[in-house]
Motif scaffolding. Sequence first.
Motif, short mmCIF file in Angstrom:
data_model
loop_
_atom_site.label_atom_id
_atom_site.label_comp_id
_atom_site.label_asym_id
_atom_site.label_seq_id
_atom_site.Cartn_x
_atom_site.Cartn_y
_atom_site.Cartn_z
N GLY A 14 8.30 8.96 -4.90
CA GLY A 14 7.42 8.26 -3.96
C GLY A 14 8.00 6.95 -3.44
O GLY A 14 7.76 6.57 -2.30
N HIS A 15 8.78 6.27 -4.28
CA HIS A 15 9.36 5.00 -3.85
C HIS A 15 10.32 5.20 -2.68
O HIS A 15 10.33 4.42 -1.74
CB HIS A 15 10.08 4.31 -5.01
CG HIS A 15 9.16 3.80 -6.06
ND1 HIS A 15 8.92 4.48 -7.22
CD2 HIS A 15 8.38 2.68 -6.10
CE1 HIS A 15 8.05 3.79 -7.95
NE2 HIS A 15 7.71 2.70 -7.29
N ILE A 16 11.10 6.26 -2.74
CA ILE A 16 12.06 6.52 -1.66
C ILE A 16 11.33 6.81 -0.36
O ILE A 16 11.67 6.27 0.69
CB ILE A 16 13.01 7.66 -2.05
CG1 ILE A 16 13.87 7.23 -3.25
CG2 ILE A 16 13.89 8.08 -0.87
CD1 ILE A 16 14.63 8.34 -3.91
N ASP A 17 10.31 7.66 -0.43
CA ASP A 17 9.54 7.99 0.77
C ASP A 17 8.87 6.75 1.36
O ASP A 17 8.90 6.52 2.56
CB ASP A 17 8.46 9.04 0.44
CG ASP A 17 9.04 10.39 0.04
OD1 ASP A 17 10.22 10.64 0.37
OD2 ASP A 17 8.32 11.17 -0.61
N MET A 18 8.28 5.93 0.48
CA MET A 18 7.60 4.73 0.96
C MET A 18 8.60 3.71 1.49
O MET A 18 8.33 3.03 2.48
CB MET A 18 6.74 4.12 -0.16
CG MET A 18 5.94 2.93 0.29
SD MET A 18 4.86 3.21 1.74
CE MET A 18 3.66 4.34 1.06
N LEU A 19 9.76 3.59 0.85
CA LEU A 19 10.77 2.65 1.34
C LEU A 19 11.20 2.99 2.76
O LEU A 19 11.42 2.10 3.58
CB LEU A 19 11.98 2.61 0.40
CG LEU A 19 11.74 1.90 -0.94
CD1 LEU A 19 12.94 2.09 -1.86
CD2 LEU A 19 11.46 0.43 -0.74
N MET A 23 1.38 11.49 0.53
CA MET A 23 1.32 10.07 0.19
C MET A 23 0.03 9.43 0.69
O MET A 23 -0.12 8.22 0.61
CB MET A 23 2.52 9.33 0.80
CG MET A 23 3.87 9.79 0.30
SD MET A 23 4.26 9.28 -1.37
CE MET A 23 4.44 7.53 -1.17
N SER A 24 -0.87 10.22 1.23
CA SER A 24 -2.09 9.64 1.79
C SER A 24 -3.08 9.22 0.71
O SER A 24 -4.10 8.63 1.01
CB SER A 24 -2.75 10.64 2.75
OG SER A 24 -3.08 11.81 2.05
N ASP A 25 -2.79 9.52 -0.56
CA ASP A 25 -3.69 9.15 -1.64
C ASP A 25 -3.30 7.81 -2.26
O ASP A 25 -3.56 7.55 -3.42
CB ASP A 25 -3.73 10.25 -2.69
CG ASP A 25 -2.35 10.60 -3.22
OD1 ASP A 25 -1.34 10.18 -2.63
OD2 ASP A 25 -2.29 11.31 -4.24
N ILE A 33 -0.39 -2.69 9.15
CA ILE A 33 0.41 -2.05 8.09
C ILE A 33 -0.01 -0.60 7.89
O ILE A 33 0.84 0.26 7.66
CB ILE A 33 0.27 -2.87 6.79
CG1 ILE A 33 0.96 -4.22 6.97
CG2 ILE A 33 0.87 -2.11 5.60
CD1 ILE A 33 0.81 -5.19 5.82
N LYS A 34 -1.27 -0.32 8.00
CA LYS A 34 -1.78 1.05 7.81
C LYS A 34 -1.08 2.03 8.75
O LYS A 34 -0.74 3.14 8.36
CB LYS A 34 -3.30 1.06 8.04
CG LYS A 34 -3.94 2.42 7.93
CD LYS A 34 -5.44 2.29 8.10
CE LYS A 34 -5.78 2.41 9.55
NZ LYS A 34 -7.18 2.70 9.81
N LYS A 35 -0.83 1.60 9.98
CA LYS A 35 -0.19 2.49 10.96
C LYS A 35 1.21 2.90 10.51
O LYS A 35 1.66 3.99 10.81
CB LYS A 35 -0.10 1.81 12.32
CG LYS A 35 -1.42 1.67 13.04
CD LYS A 35 -1.25 1.13 14.44
CE LYS A 35 -0.97 -0.35 14.41
NZ LYS A 35 -1.02 -0.99 15.72
N TYR A 36 1.88 2.02 9.80
CA TYR A 36 3.26 2.30 9.39
C TYR A 36 3.36 3.01 8.03
O TYR A 36 4.20 3.86 7.85
CB TYR A 36 4.05 0.99 9.29
CG TYR A 36 4.48 0.44 10.61
CD1 TYR A 36 5.72 0.77 11.14
CD2 TYR A 36 3.65 -0.42 11.33
CE1 TYR A 36 6.12 0.26 12.36
CE2 TYR A 36 4.06 -0.93 12.56
CZ TYR A 36 5.30 -0.58 13.07
OH TYR A 36 5.70 -1.08 14.28
N LEU A 37 2.49 2.64 7.09
CA LEU A 37 2.69 3.07 5.71
C LEU A 37 1.82 4.23 5.25
O LEU A 37 2.16 4.91 4.29
CB LEU A 37 2.52 1.89 4.76
CG LEU A 37 3.43 0.68 5.01
CD1 LEU A 37 3.28 -0.32 3.89
CD2 LEU A 37 4.88 1.09 5.19
N LEU A 38 0.67 4.42 5.88
CA LEU A 38 -0.22 5.48 5.38
C LEU A 38 -0.30 6.67 6.31
O LEU A 38 0.03 6.61 7.44
CB LEU A 38 -1.63 4.91 5.14
CG LEU A 38 -1.68 3.75 4.16
CD1 LEU A 38 -3.12 3.29 3.97
CD2 LEU A 38 -1.12 4.16 2.81
#
Length: 153
Positions: A114-119, A1-3, A148-153
């Motif tokens: 991807g939505h599930i992973d990001m959620l 998911m880093s892209d 936000i970057k620390k949590y989501l990416l």
Amino acid sequence: MSDIAFDQSLILQFEKPMTNTEVLTAMADYLCEKGVVKDTYCQAILDREQNFPTGLFTGGINVAIPHADICHVNEASICVGVLKEPVSFRTMDEPDNEIEISLVIMLALMEAHGHIDMLKKIIGLIQDQETVKEIVESGDADKIYGIIKKYLL
């Protein structure tokens, strides 16, 4: 998911009172202008919100997590809307109820799962209400991005 595209330019701060439709339209149109979503994305977001509301009651600062099907996306990205004036959204779990939202995390993802992973990552972020408060009160896109970057990416 880093892209997943996410930087300071994808953090929008709304100062004036708006409706949820205005917020969602502004964010989706912005993504469309940047070319990361197709011109069908905005209507898809609005339609999905009508049928499957995205307001999430947190017990503190509430969050909305709108997204649309992957067929409307050109490039995976996250757009964050920080609302100075909270906006009413219907809730995910009880669509007849409305709550005041101060943070919108709009997902434009390319992978069906991807939505599930990001959620899951977003839930980790919003469970930390002190961090959410810091985001909403900051007013500084660089600081918001760093958090936000620390949590989501």
